[in-house]
Design a protein around this motif. Structure first.
Motif, PDB file in Angstrom:
ATOM      1  N   LYS A  60      56.428  35.793  32.896  1.00  0.00           N
ATOM      2  CA  LYS A  60      55.670  36.879  32.252  1.00  0.00           C
ATOM      3  C   LYS A  60      54.171  36.584  32.269  1.00  0.00           C
ATOM      4  N   TYR A  61      53.817  35.341  31.989  1.00  0.00           N
ATOM      5  CA  TYR A  61      52.408  34.955  31.995  1.00  0.00           C
ATOM      6  C   TYR A  61      51.825  35.102  33.398  1.00  0.00           C
ATOM      7  N   ASN A  62      52.554  34.644  34.398  1.00  0.00           N
ATOM      8  CA  ASN A  62      52.084  34.753  35.780  1.00  0.00           C
ATOM      9  C   ASN A  62      51.910  36.221  36.187  1.00  0.00           C
ATOM     10  N   GLU A  63      52.842  37.086  35.779  1.00  0.00           N
ATOM     11  CA  GLU A  63      52.710  38.517  36.061  1.00  0.00           C
ATOM     12  C   GLU A  63      51.468  39.083  35.388  1.00  0.00           C
ATOM     13  N   PHE A  64      51.236  38.684  34.151  1.00  0.00           N
ATOM     14  CA  PHE A  64      50.060  39.149  33.405  1.00  0.00           C
ATOM     15  C   PHE A  64      48.771  38.744  34.124  1.00  0.00           C
ATOM     16  N   VAL A  65      48.698  37.496  34.541  1.00  0.00           N
ATOM     17  CA  VAL A  65      47.494  37.002  35.225  1.00  0.00           C
ATOM     18  C   VAL A  65      47.288  37.750  36.541  1.00  0.00           C
ATOM     19  N   ARG A  66      48.362  37.934  37.310  1.00  0.00           N
ATOM     20  CA  ARG A  66      48.239  38.670  38.574  1.00  0.00           C
ATOM     21  C   ARG A  66      47.747  40.096  38.340  1.00  0.00           C
ATOM     22  N   GLU A  67      48.274  40.753  37.313  1.00  0.00           N
ATOM     23  CA  GLU A  67      47.861  42.125  37.005  1.00  0.00           C
ATOM     24  C   GLU A  67      46.384  42.168  36.622  1.00  0.00           C
ATOM     25  N   LYS A  68      45.929  41.223  35.829  1.00  0.00           N
ATOM     26  CA  LYS A  68      44.513  41.183  35.450  1.00  0.00           C
ATOM     27  C   LYS A  68      43.622  40.936  36.670  1.00  0.00           C
ATOM     28  N   LEU A  69      44.080  40.095  37.585  1.00  0.00           N
ATOM     29  CA  LEU A  69      43.314  39.852  38.811  1.00  0.00           C
ATOM     30  C   LEU A  69      43.248  41.117  39.661  1.00  0.00           C
ATOM     31  N   ARG A  70      44.376  41.834  39.767  1.00  0.00           N
ATOM     32  CA  ARG A  70      44.383  43.099  40.523  1.00  0.00           C
ATOM     33  C   ARG A  70      43.425  44.105  39.897  1.00  0.00           C
ATOM     34  N   GLU A  71      43.452  44.212  38.567  1.00  0.00           N
ATOM     35  CA  GLU A  71      42.538  45.127  37.878  1.00  0.00           C
ATOM     36  C   GLU A  71      41.081  44.746  38.129  1.00  0.00           C
ATOM     37  N   SER A  72      40.798  43.457  38.108  1.00  0.00           N
ATOM     38  CA  SER A  72      39.426  42.991  38.354  1.00  0.00           C
ATOM     39  C   SER A  72      38.982  43.310  39.766  1.00  0.00           C
ATOM     40  N   GLU A  73      39.866  43.084  40.737  1.00  0.00           N
ATOM     41  CA  GLU A  73      39.530  43.388  42.129  1.00  0.00           C
ATOM     42  C   GLU A  73      39.275  44.879  42.317  1.00  0.00           C
ATOM     43  N   GLU A  74      40.098  45.714  41.680  1.00  0.00           N
ATOM     44  CA  GLU A  74      39.917  47.160  41.772  1.00  0.00           C
ATOM     45  C   GLU A  74      38.598  47.578  41.127  1.00  0.00           C
ATOM     46  N   ASP A  75      38.275  46.991  39.990  1.00  0.00           N
ATOM     47  CA  ASP A  75      37.023  47.295  39.306  1.00  0.00           C
ATOM     48  C   ASP A  75      35.827  46.917  40.181  1.00  0.00           C
ATOM     49  N   ILE A  76      35.916  45.796  40.862  1.00  0.00           N
ATOM     50  CA  ILE A  76      34.827  45.372  41.756  1.00  0.00           C
ATOM     51  C   ILE A  76      34.674  46.353  42.906  1.00  0.00           C
ATOM     52  N   LYS A  77      35.802  46.811  43.466  1.00  0.00           N
ATOM     53  CA  LYS A  77      35.736  47.782  44.563  1.00  0.00           C
ATOM     54  C   LYS A  77      35.094  49.090  44.116  1.00  0.00           C
ATOM     55  N   VAL A  78      35.447  49.544  42.915  1.00  0.00           N
ATOM     56  CA  VAL A  78      34.955  50.829  42.423  1.00  0.00           C
ATOM     57  C   VAL A  78      33.525  50.726  41.897  1.00  0.00           C
ATOM     58  N   ASN A  79      33.265  49.736  41.056  1.00  0.00           N
ATOM     59  CA  ASN A  79      31.970  49.642  40.369  1.00  0.00           C
ATOM     60  C   ASN A  79      31.007  48.635  40.967  1.00  0.00           C
ATOM     61  N   GLY A  80      31.461  47.842  41.918  1.00  0.00           N
ATOM     62  CA  GLY A  80      30.598  46.826  42.493  1.00  0.00           C
ATOM     63  C   GLY A  80      30.446  45.643  41.550  1.00  0.00           C
ATOM     64  N   THR A  81      29.472  44.815  41.815  1.00  0.00           N
ATOM     65  CA  THR A  81      29.221  43.646  40.987  1.00  0.00           C
ATOM     66  C   THR A  81      27.803  43.716  40.430  1.00  0.00           C
ATOM     67  N   LEU A  82      27.523  42.850  39.471  1.00  0.00           N
ATOM     68  CA  LEU A  82      26.198  42.776  38.877  1.00  0.00           C
ATOM     69  C   LEU A  82      25.498  41.517  39.349  1.00  0.00           C
ATOM     70  N   THR A  83      24.178  41.613  39.448  1.00  0.00           N
ATOM     71  CA  THR A  83      23.412  40.391  39.676  1.00  0.00           C
ATOM     72  C   THR A  83      23.351  39.647  38.349  1.00  0.00           C
ATOM     73  N   GLU A  84      22.900  38.407  38.385  1.00  0.00           N
ATOM     74  CA  GLU A  84      22.794  37.636  37.152  1.00  0.00           C
ATOM     75  C   GLU A  84      21.807  38.288  36.187  1.00  0.00           C
ATOM     76  N   GLU A  85      20.712  38.822  36.704  1.00  0.00           N
ATOM     77  CA  GLU A  85      19.715  39.474  35.863  1.00  0.00           C
ATOM     78  C   GLU A  85      20.305  40.722  35.195  1.00  0.00           C
ATOM     79  N   GLU A  86      21.062  41.526  35.970  1.00  0.00           N
ATOM     80  CA  GLU A  86      21.693  42.713  35.402  1.00  0.00           C
ATOM     81  C   GLU A  86      22.697  42.327  34.323  1.00  0.00           C
ATOM     82  N   PHE A  87      23.453  41.270  34.569  1.00  0.00           N
ATOM     83  CA  PHE A  87      24.426  40.803  33.590  1.00  0.00           C
ATOM     84  C   PHE A  87      23.741  40.446  32.282  1.00  0.00           C
TER      85      PHE A  87
END
Length: 82
Positions: free
Chosen positions: A15-42
């Motif tokens: 269950k933990y491994n599934e949770f981590v994989r799902e969070k990684l997938r969500e993060s990858e999708e968010d990066i594709k849609v919204n891009g990333t921030l520079t350190e200054e923007e962060f």
């Protein structure tokens, strides 16, 4: 500490491994849609968030201080009646 049987431990590990994989997938999708921030923007976003949080906390404190005398007055009246 709770002791689990090997079967229970295996179940929760999966269950933990599934949770981590799902969070990684969500993060990858968010990066594709919204891009990333520079350190200054962060850091600029963090500064804005911190300022907003501080303002909200200050407003809460003011509201609490304003309502305390009313509440104490009501409580003391009830106490005197009893």
């Amino acid at each position: 500490m709770i002791k689990l049987t090997p079967e229970e431990q295996e179940y929760w590990d999966k269950k933990y491994n599934e949770f981590v994989r799902e969070k990684l997938r969500e993060s990858e999708e968010d990066i594709k849609v919204n891009g990333t921030l520079t350190e200054e923007e962060f850091w600029e976003d963090m500064k804005k968030f911190d300022e907003q949080l501080r303002r909200e906390n200050q407003l809460r404190r003011k509201n609490i201080k304003l309502h305390i005398p009313e509440t104490l007055g009501k409580i003391s009246k009830k106490f005197i009646r009893v």
